[in-house]
Design an enzyme around this catalytic site. Structure first.
Site, PDB file in Angstrom:
ATOM      1  N   ASN A 113     -58.199 -30.313 -31.707  1.00  6.96           N
ATOM      2  CA  ASN A 113     -57.551 -29.603 -32.810  1.00  6.96           C
ATOM      3  C   ASN A 113     -57.811 -30.254 -34.169  1.00  6.96           C
ATOM      4  O   ASN A 113     -57.928 -29.566 -35.173  1.00  6.96           O
ATOM      5  CB  ASN A 113     -56.043 -29.541 -32.548  1.00  6.96           C
ATOM      6  CG  ASN A 113     -55.254 -29.125 -33.775  1.00  6.96           C
ATOM      7  OD1 ASN A 113     -55.150 -27.952 -34.109  1.00  6.96           O
ATOM      8  ND2 ASN A 113     -54.669 -30.114 -34.464  1.00  6.96           N
ATOM      9  N   THR A 134     -66.092 -35.796 -38.060  1.00 11.06           N
ATOM     10  CA  THR A 134     -64.709 -35.605 -37.624  1.00 11.06           C
ATOM     11  C   THR A 134     -64.528 -34.330 -36.806  1.00 11.06           C
ATOM     12  O   THR A 134     -63.781 -34.318 -35.816  1.00 11.06           O
ATOM     13  CB  THR A 134     -63.777 -35.552 -38.850  1.00 11.06           C
ATOM     14  OG1 THR A 134     -63.971 -36.714 -39.649  1.00 11.06           O
ATOM     15  CG2 THR A 134     -62.319 -35.471 -38.419  1.00 11.06           C
ATOM     16  N   SER A 167     -62.521 -21.558 -36.487  1.00 11.99           N
ATOM     17  CA  SER A 167     -61.985 -20.851 -37.653  1.00 11.99           C
ATOM     18  C   SER A 167     -62.802 -19.600 -37.904  1.00 11.99           C
ATOM     19  O   SER A 167     -64.004 -19.544 -37.600  1.00 11.99           O
ATOM     20  CB  SER A 167     -62.057 -21.745 -38.894  1.00 11.99           C
ATOM     21  OG  SER A 167     -61.828 -21.017 -40.079  1.00 11.99           O
ATOM     22  N   TYR A 189     -75.300 -31.026 -50.342  1.00 10.29           N
ATOM     23  CA  TYR A 189     -73.988 -30.907 -49.696  1.00 10.29           C
ATOM     24  C   TYR A 189     -73.060 -29.928 -50.406  1.00 10.29           C
ATOM     25  O   TYR A 189     -72.951 -29.922 -51.633  1.00 10.29           O
ATOM     26  CB  TYR A 189     -73.315 -32.273 -49.632  1.00 10.29           C
ATOM     27  CG  TYR A 189     -71.939 -32.282 -49.003  1.00 10.29           C
ATOM     28  CD1 TYR A 189     -71.788 -32.135 -47.640  1.00 10.29           C
ATOM     29  CD2 TYR A 189     -70.790 -32.434 -49.791  1.00 10.29           C
ATOM     30  CE1 TYR A 189     -70.531 -32.137 -47.052  1.00 10.29           C
ATOM     31  CE2 TYR A 189     -69.529 -32.443 -49.213  1.00 10.29           C
ATOM     32  CZ  TYR A 189     -69.408 -32.290 -47.840  1.00 10.29           C
ATOM     33  OH  TYR A 189     -68.147 -32.300 -47.262  1.00 10.29           O
TER      34      TYR A 189
END
Length: 323
Positions: A113, A134, A167, A189
């Site tokens: 999550n 991450t 998402s 980026y």
């Protein structure tokens, strides 16, 4: 068998957990990213009311302790195991996985999550861009290292599950930027694009994990919806969502858009973790607590992209993820 409920946009995580309380009973579940006022916390809270063990994770010890205390205050009998892990650090992930693998209990469900969102460009200690580290590489390694623990939960009637919280943002852009994953470039980026790309990676990983495990692990991904969580404590996120009209000038949700409450936002995660109707749908993508594979963009359901992502990520972590 009793008639199973029909879920919708308005269904809450608690309603799902109560509906499948028999499915949770005796199970051990790990949820990453469980800070107060987030959907990970709500997921852990409702599952802890029925489960044998819930492992909650975070990289901040104080916030993790607050989550544990809050769950136990509501449910003194909850068996909560707090685990410190920084998913942006492969060393931290390895240390955390070793701690869980040393526990005697098998792991029935792993819920990936936790996520970084719209952060500025920064390389991690492993030379990865922070959001990719991450949101994708860390969870990939964590899942790989905990796979034996998950497989130990297998019975003739139960297949362990891995859930990736993705998402609807994955639908924007062109999916995973494989060059940015392997060789991040600050000149190219975009914090918006990187976040969306990692959510595509979540969906592709669920598809490929289900495929490669050959029925040993069922993986799912999902869109939790538009939810006013603790992520909106960050100024950069507020500014972005004000810019696209989802938040008003006061920083509060614009009710012209379909916002979910946190309990509603966690419901699809709990469904992916528990609903027995998904047993024969490995790799599925859920939205509003129901299978919604038709809502996945082609770039995020392409088997070739899923295989390429898997192979590149194996090279990054320096070891194969096999079964």
């Amino acid at each position: 068998m009793p008639t199973l409920p029909t879920f919708s946009f308005a269904t809450t995580a608690e309603e799902v957990a109560n509906a499948f309380s028999a499915e949770i009973k005796g199970k051990n579940v790990l949820v990453t990213g469980t800070s107060i006022n987030g959907i990970g916390f709500e997921t852990a809270r409702v599952i802890a009311r029925h489960a044998n063990l819930v492992i909650i994770t975070g990289h901040n010890e104080e916030r993790l302790k607050l989550s544990e205390t809050t769950i136990k205050k509501e449910n003194p009998h909850a068996n909560i195991y707090p685990l410190i892990v920084d998913l942006s650090s492969l060393a931290s992930v390895r240390k955390a996985a070793a701690e869980i693998n040393a526990l005697p209990e098998p792991l029935h469900v792993l819920i990936n999550n936790a996520a970084a969102m719209f952060v500025d460009f920064k390389l991690t200690e492993d030379g990865l861009e922070t959001q990719y580290a991450t949101n994708h590489v860390g969870p990939f390694l964590f899942t790989k290292l905990l796979a034996p623990k998950l497989l130990a939960a297998t019975t003739p009637t139960y297949t362990p599950r891995v859930v990736f919280v993705a998402s609807v943002g994955h639908t924007y852009g062109n999916g995973v930027d494989f060059d940015a994953l392997a060789s991040p470039d600050p000149a190219k980026y975009s914090r918006h694009s990187a976040y969306r790309e990692t959510k595509s990676a979540n969906i592709l990983t669920a598809i490929e994990l289900s495929k490669r495990s050959k029925g040993k692990i069922n993986a799912y991904s999902l869109n939790p919806g538009l939810i006013f969580t603790n992520v909106f404590e960050k100024e950069v996120v507020i500014n972005i969502f004000q810019g696209n009209g989802f938040l008003g000038p006061d920083g509060e949700p614009n009710t012209e858009h379909a916002w979910k409450t946190i309990p509603q936002g966690a419901a699809t995660t709990v469904t992916a973790a528990l609903d027995p109707r998904l047993n024969d749908k490995p790799g599925a993508y859920l939205d509003d607590c129901t299978v919604a594979n038709d809502k996945v963009s082609p770039h995020s359901s392409d088997p070739a992209n899923a295989e390429r992502l898997w192979n590149i990520t194996e090279k990054i972590i320096g070891e194969p993820f096999t079964f």
